[in-house]
Structure formats: structure tokens, C-alpha cells
Design an enzyme around this catalytic site. Structure first.
Site, PDB file in Angstrom:
ATOM      1  N   ASN A 108      62.182   6.622  48.404  1.00 46.91           N
ATOM      2  CA  ASN A 108      62.865   5.396  48.013  1.00 46.91           C
ATOM      3  C   ASN A 108      64.073   5.094  48.893  1.00 46.91           C
ATOM      4  O   ASN A 108      65.078   4.595  48.430  1.00 46.91           O
ATOM      5  CB  ASN A 108      63.306   5.503  46.540  1.00 46.91           C
ATOM      6  N   SER A 160      57.085  -2.556  48.558  1.00 46.99           N
ATOM      7  CA  SER A 160      57.450  -3.942  48.264  1.00 46.99           C
ATOM      8  C   SER A 160      56.198  -4.799  48.184  1.00 46.99           C
ATOM      9  O   SER A 160      55.213  -4.540  48.890  1.00 46.99           O
ATOM     10  CB  SER A 160      58.370  -4.467  49.362  1.00 46.99           C
ATOM     11  N   TYR A 187      61.466  -5.995  58.163  1.00 48.72           N
ATOM     12  CA  TYR A 187      61.216  -5.366  56.868  1.00 48.72           C
ATOM     13  C   TYR A 187      59.723  -5.402  56.527  1.00 48.72           C
ATOM     14  O   TYR A 187      59.128  -4.385  56.151  1.00 48.72           O
ATOM     15  CB  TYR A 187      62.032  -6.094  55.795  1.00 48.72           C
ATOM     16  N   ILE A 205      63.814  -7.505  42.271  1.00 42.73           N
ATOM     17  CA  ILE A 205      64.430  -7.052  41.027  1.00 42.73           C
ATOM     18  C   ILE A 205      65.937  -7.139  41.258  1.00 42.73           C
ATOM     19  O   ILE A 205      66.502  -6.304  41.969  1.00 42.73           O
ATOM     20  CB  ILE A 205      64.039  -5.593  40.687  1.00 42.73           C
TER      21      ILE A 205
END
Length: 176
Positions: free
Chosen positions: A17, A70, A83, A116
């Protein structure tokens, strides 16, 4: 690496993570270093940590490797190429490692959250948050607890026959 393993002991469940700054800028403004940073977080870090933990998992014939990825792997996001590129590499890592490690009783899965909102998003303009939320079919934000529940499932005995999966936690956003 050996020092890490000797201090921590055998790892049965590895949750990958790591994250850092995620610039959302036009492609021409990215530098190679921006791309390299994303690759270091989402490819190099999982590689190194998996290398450390894998011997004991193989020895026990049991382990869980869970990537926090993601939902961008399943949709298009403008001005986010560094990303998105790295997260898609993480998808490949998850799927490839899942088939390679399955004979050893080790599952490899990914939890793929949508946006989130957490404390690092407190400075995001409300208009941007509203524009995103209105596109979520469930018309509500997810919470960190939603992500935790998915990770707990993948870490559990109940997921023993689930490997190579990407679970999008985004209220249906990738269905649109």
C-alpha cells in the site's frame, strides 16, 4: 532486506500500500522522474517486499499478497499518465504473480479503490469532489472501512480459491 526479515519475522499476509504524491498534469509537463517515482512506488516496492516475504510463504505453502491499486486501470483519466501507467503495471504484477504462486498456496489479489476522500484530499475544491460524486452510481462516497473489508476478505481463509482478482471498490463508478 535480510535485516527487515529478521526483525519482522515471517510474513504470511503482505499488503502492498505504498503511495506518494500523484501529480495530475498534462503529459508534456511530466518528467521521467515523475514516471520513475510512480514506478518505484507501485512496481519496485511490491517487487522488493514480495522478494523478502516469498521464501517463508513458499515454505509454509500459504500466503496472501494484496495490492492496494486503483480503479484507474479500468477507465480513462486525463492528465494522470504516470500514475495510470504504474497502476496498470501493478495489475500485470498481480495477475502474473497469481498464476506463478498458486501452486504454493499463495494468493495474489488487488483491491482497487475509486476516489475515497481522506485527509490528504482536504484541499481538493468542493466542485471537483461534487463532479466526481455525481458520477458514482451509488451516489455516495466510499470509506476507508470499505477498503479494509475487502483487504480482510482477501487475507482470510474464505478467499483460498480466489487469486489474480482485482476488486473495484467504487460504488459502481467503473460500470459507467
Amino acid at each position: 532486506m535480510k535485516r527487515f526479515a529478521s526483525q519482522l519475522g515471517a510474513v504470511d499476509i503482505l499488503v502492498l500500500n505504498a503511495t506518494g504524491n500523484q501529480p495530475q498534469i498534462p503529459f508534456e509537463e511530466y518528467t521521467w522522474q515523475d514516471f520513475q517515482t510512480m514506478l518505484d512506488f507501485f512496481i519496485k516496492s511490491p517487487y522488493l517486499l514480495t522478494r523478502i516475504c516469498l521464501p517463508s510463504m513458499k515454505q509454509k505453502q500459504w500466503g496472501r499478497i494484496i495490492n492496494i491499486s486503483s480503479d484507474v486501470c479500468f477507465r480513462s483519466v486525463n492528465n494522470f499518465s504516470a500514475y495510470v501507467t504504474a497502476k496498470n503495471g501493478q495489475l500485470g504484477f498481480t495477475r502474473s504473480m497469481a498464476t506463478e504462486l498458486a501452486p504454493f498456496g499463495i494468493t495474489v489479489n488487488a483491491v482497487a479503490p475509486g476516489w475515497i476522500p481522506v485527509e490528504r484530499h482536504e484541499n481538493v475544491p468542493q466542485e471537483k469532489k461534487d463532479a466526481y460524486q455525481v458520477r458514482i452510481p451509488m451516489q455516495q462516497w466510499g470509506t476507508p472501512q470499505d477498503i479494509t473489508e475487502a483487504v480482510l476478505y482477501f487475507a482470510s481463509h474464505e478467499s483460498r480459491f480466489v487469486t489474480g482478482q482485482y476488486l473495484c471498490i467504487n460504488g459502481g463508478f467503473t460500470l459507467m
